[in-house]
Structure formats: structure tokens, C-alpha cells
Design a protein around this motif. Structure first.
Motif, PDB file in Angstrom:
ATOM      1  N   MET A 144      -4.869   6.131   1.777  1.00 28.39           N
ATOM      2  CA  MET A 144      -4.050   4.940   1.596  1.00 28.39           C
ATOM      3  C   MET A 144      -4.673   4.116   0.484  1.00 28.39           C
ATOM      4  O   MET A 144      -5.890   3.983   0.424  1.00 28.39           O
ATOM      5  CB  MET A 144      -4.110   4.184   2.918  1.00 28.39           C
ATOM      6  N   HIS A 201       4.005   0.740   2.364  1.00 29.86           N
ATOM      7  CA  HIS A 201       4.061  -0.210   3.479  1.00 29.86           C
ATOM      8  C   HIS A 201       3.470  -1.538   3.059  1.00 29.86           C
ATOM      9  O   HIS A 201       2.672  -1.604   2.133  1.00 29.86           O
ATOM     10  CB  HIS A 201       3.339   0.328   4.719  1.00 29.86           C
ATOM     11  N   HIS A 208       0.840  -1.189   0.000  1.00 28.67           N
ATOM     12  CA  HIS A 208       0.000   0.000   0.000  1.00 28.67           C
ATOM     13  C   HIS A 208       0.872   1.235   0.000  1.00 28.67           C
ATOM     14  O   HIS A 208       2.020   1.187   0.399  1.00 28.67           O
ATOM     15  CB  HIS A 208      -0.824   0.045   1.294  1.00 28.67           C
ATOM     16  N   MET A 229       0.924  -3.798   3.871  1.00 25.56           N
ATOM     17  CA  MET A 229      -0.313  -3.742   4.647  1.00 25.56           C
ATOM     18  C   MET A 229      -0.757  -5.183   4.898  1.00 25.56           C
ATOM     19  O   MET A 229      -0.875  -5.961   3.960  1.00 25.56           O
ATOM     20  CB  MET A 229      -1.351  -2.995   3.817  1.00 25.56           C
ATOM     21  N   PRO A 235      -3.345   1.578  10.108  1.00 26.66           N
ATOM     22  CA  PRO A 235      -2.115   0.827  10.366  1.00 26.66           C
ATOM     23  C   PRO A 235      -0.830   1.634  10.202  1.00 26.66           C
ATOM     24  O   PRO A 235       0.208   1.240  10.705  1.00 26.66           O
ATOM     25  CB  PRO A 235      -2.166  -0.272   9.306  1.00 26.66           C
TER      26      PRO A 235
HETATM   27 CU   LIG Z   1      -2.314   0.367   4.074  1.00 29.53          CU
END
Ligand SMILES: [Cu+2]
Lengths: 155, 208
Positions: free
Chosen positions: A89, A111, A77, A113, B79
Motif C-alpha cells: 500500500m 482508498h 492510498h 486512508m 485497513p
Molecule cells: Cu492505505
């Protein structure tokens, strides 16, 4: 687990590290450094993992996906913040890394995810994360799980 | 292109000095002054909303007046950006040391459906102890966001879940509740901590 390591020029370092499944030209020259992640609260919230993916070879490589027993839906992501300061995102799609270049998965940007966690991410533990490349090669890293408030690979 | 340039030269000919002064004013003090975000948040005294903190206390903007305040929006199912912001703020607060305890630091959720008081309590517990978590009914969250000129939006994800797009800047107010400045997401600590110190001293210097 295609073992094509005999083809040519497999770097010794990867052989020794045992962390890479060598495949076709390109992805056997990928080195993953400084992997880390944050602990989760339970399994309902998605997790995120970070690392630097370095292409030490002479061919471009394309990172196409992720796999891990920890999460049913791991995906690369990218978080973005626009000029109004609004963060969002979205899946980053495929990521091509040119020879000699590296891509940083770091807080607030790219990242890994980790959606649909199969178990909580517990501080002090590790989990394996496999990076899949367009040439069919795979690189697996052990990702340490740091505290929820960790700011980088050192905690 | 040609025409625009001609117009520009014309304007320049009409009065270079006047134009320069006007441009200078426009950029520094006028409506053209750089605003990091779209609109400026209201003073805390002009905001109206009622929420509940992570220890079940009824809270609102009035609770924040009297001490310098840092406010940011997020959600605990986030996150990446939110834990990063919370850990950055925790780091700034550590650097401030004792001064941190003279501040209000509030994390307001934009996802009250999942962020109950209990969820907020557990989550903020992992970060600097000064940080408070506020949640409440959707309409009150909306009023809070409006006051701060923050925005948020629910976005469905592939797995049938959803995520939230939201303003990730940190708002800094002085003890009177006037906006001092904002800290952009990802602003290096060298810039963030002095900004917070400014908010901590503004009430003294700014007193008239
Ligand atoms: Cu993400």
C-alpha cells in the motif's frame, strides 16, 4: 469557502445537495457516490473509506488531497498486489479524472486512508470527508460507517 | 531480432512435432505449469512452527491435518486488504453453510508485535466464527511464512508508524495437508467457492 458560484453553469443538483463548495472550473462538476467506510477498533488502527468520484463536467479535475475532523492524516492510498501475490500500500499521489469519467475508491485498490484517528469509527455513525481539487474547489461528503466486515456500500 | 527469428525457424525445422509435444508437457505438467505464486507451499506435514491461537491454545501445522484447511496471512492494523480478505472469506464460508464448520480457517498475523492474542481475539470476533487467529513469536511466524512460501516485510509510513507488505493469497489444503490450490486476492466468489469445495472433497477423491 470561496463562493464563486455565480461564475457560470453551476449544476442545479449540487446547489440543491449542499454538499459541494463550488469553486473554479472543474471541481463544481464533481459528484461523489456510494461513500462508505468500515468501523474501527479503537483509534490506533488506521481506517479506510471508499467511494466513486465522478466528473460530470467538461474539464478534467485533479484530486489532490483529503481533509476530515476524524483523522489527522487522511490520504489517498493505493493497494496493489504483485504477480507473487504480495500486497502493498502506498500514497497514490494526485488523481486526475477526465470529463465524463469516474474513479472508484474500492477495497483492494484506491482508498481514502484515515491515519491518526481522532476518535473511533463507530458503526452507524457518519463523518464528513472533504476532497480537495487542484482548482481550489472542495467537495464534502458524509461517509456512513458500516460494520468491520462490510463488503461494500450496502454492508 | 532477426537472429532470434532465424534460430526459432531452425528449431521449428528440426522437429516441429517434438517441440510442440515438449512445449505442451512443459506448460501443462512440467516446470512451466502455471503457478499462481512464486513457489508452492510445503505440505502441512512438512511444516514446523508453534503459535498460539486467539483462545490461547498452543497450535501448529499438525492441528490442521485431518480436515480441509484455508490459511491466509495478514495483520489487524491493515485497513484495506486484510479486512477485505476476511470479509470475502466470511462471505465464502456463509455460502458454504454447514460445510464451513468442517474446515479449519486460519488467519496468521505477520505483525506479532501489535497483534497479541487479545488483539487477534477481538479482531476475528467481527468475522465468520469459523475463522481462527494465530500469532506468536516473530521467529515462529517467520517459520510459518517460510512453510507456506509466503512473504512479508515491515514498511515504515510517514506518520512514524509502519505497515506490512504481505502475501495476500488464500492457501487451500485438503484433509491430508496437501496443497489443493490458492485463491488469489480479489478472486471472484464464483471461482473461490468451487475451489473451496474442491478442497473439501479432495481427501475422498484423492485417496489411493
Ligand atoms: Cu492505505
Amino acid at each position: 469557502m470561496t463562493k464563486r458560484s455565480y461564475i457560470n453553469g453551476l449544476p442545479l443538483v449540487l446547489l440543491l445537495s449542499g454538499m459541494s463548495t463550488p469553486a473554479f472550473a472543474g471541481s463544481e462538476d464533481v459528484v461523489v457516490e456510494n461513500a462508505w467506510s468500515r468501523a474501527s477498533i479503537g483509534v490506533n488502527r488506521p481506517g479506510a473509506a471508499y467511494m466513486t468520484v465522478r466528473n460530470t463536467g467538461e474539464d478534467a479535475v485533479t484530486l489532490t488531497g483529503l481533509a476530515t475532523p476524524l483523522a489527522m492524516m487522511p490520504e489517498i492510498h493505493e493497494s496493489k498486489t504483485n504477480s507473487d501475490g504480495v500486497s502493498s500500500m502506498a500514497p497514490a499521489g494526485e488523481i486526475t479524472i477526465e470529463p465524463g469519467q469516474s474513479v472508484a475508491l474500492e477495497p483492494g485498490g484506491l482508498h481514502a486512508m484515515l491515519m491518526k484517528l481522532q476518535e473511533p469509527m463507530t458503526e452507524g455513525e457518519n463523518f464528513p470527508l472533504t476532497l480537495t481539487f487542484s482548482d481550489g474547489g472542495k467537495v464534502t461528503v458524509e461517509v456512513p460507517i458500516l460494520g468491520i466486515a462490510a463488503r461494500g456500500p450496502e454492508g | 531480432m532477426q537472429r532470434r527469428q532465424l534460430l526459432l525457424y531452425g528449431a521449428a525445422g528440426a522437429g516441429v512435432l517434438g517441440l510442440t509435444l515438449f512445449v505442451g508437457w512443459w506448460r501443462v505438467d512440467g516446470p512451466g505449469a502455471p503457478e499462481p505464486k512464486g513457489q508452492r507451499p510445503l505440505p502441512l506435514s512438512a511444516m514446523e512452527f508453534r503459535l498460539t491461537d486467539h483462545e490461547e491454545n498452543e497450535v501448529g501445522p499438525g492441528n490442521l491435518i485431518g480436515r480441509p484447511t484455508m490459511v491466509f496471512f495478514g495483520f489487524t492494523y491493515c485497513p484495506d486488504v486484510c479486512p477485505t480478505t476476511l470479509s470475502d472469506i466470511s462471505g465464502w464460508l456463509e455460502e458454504l453453510g454447514d460445510e464451513a464448520s468442517e474446515m479449519n480457517v486460519v488467519f496468521i498475523t505477520v505483525d506479532p508485535e501489535r497483534d497479541t492474542v487479545e488483539a487477534m481475539a477481538e479482531y476475528v470476533g467481527y468475522f465468520h466464527p469459523v475463522i481462527r487467529g494465530w500469532t506468536g513469536p516473530e521467529d515462529q511466524i517467520a517459520r510459518a511464512a517460510e512453510g507456506f512460501r509466503a512473504s512479508y516485510e515491515r514498511v515504515p509510513t510517514e506518520g512514524g508508524d509502519y505497515t506490512m507488505n504481505h502475501t495476500a493469497s488464500v492457501f487451500l489444503f485438503d484433509a491430508k495437508g496437501e496443497l489443493v490450490t490458492m485463491i488469489d486476492y480479489h478472486e471472484p466468489r464464483e471461482f473461490a467457492v468451487p475451489k473451496i469445495r474442491r478442497a473439501l472433497t479432495e481427501d475422498v477423491e484423492g485417496a489411493t
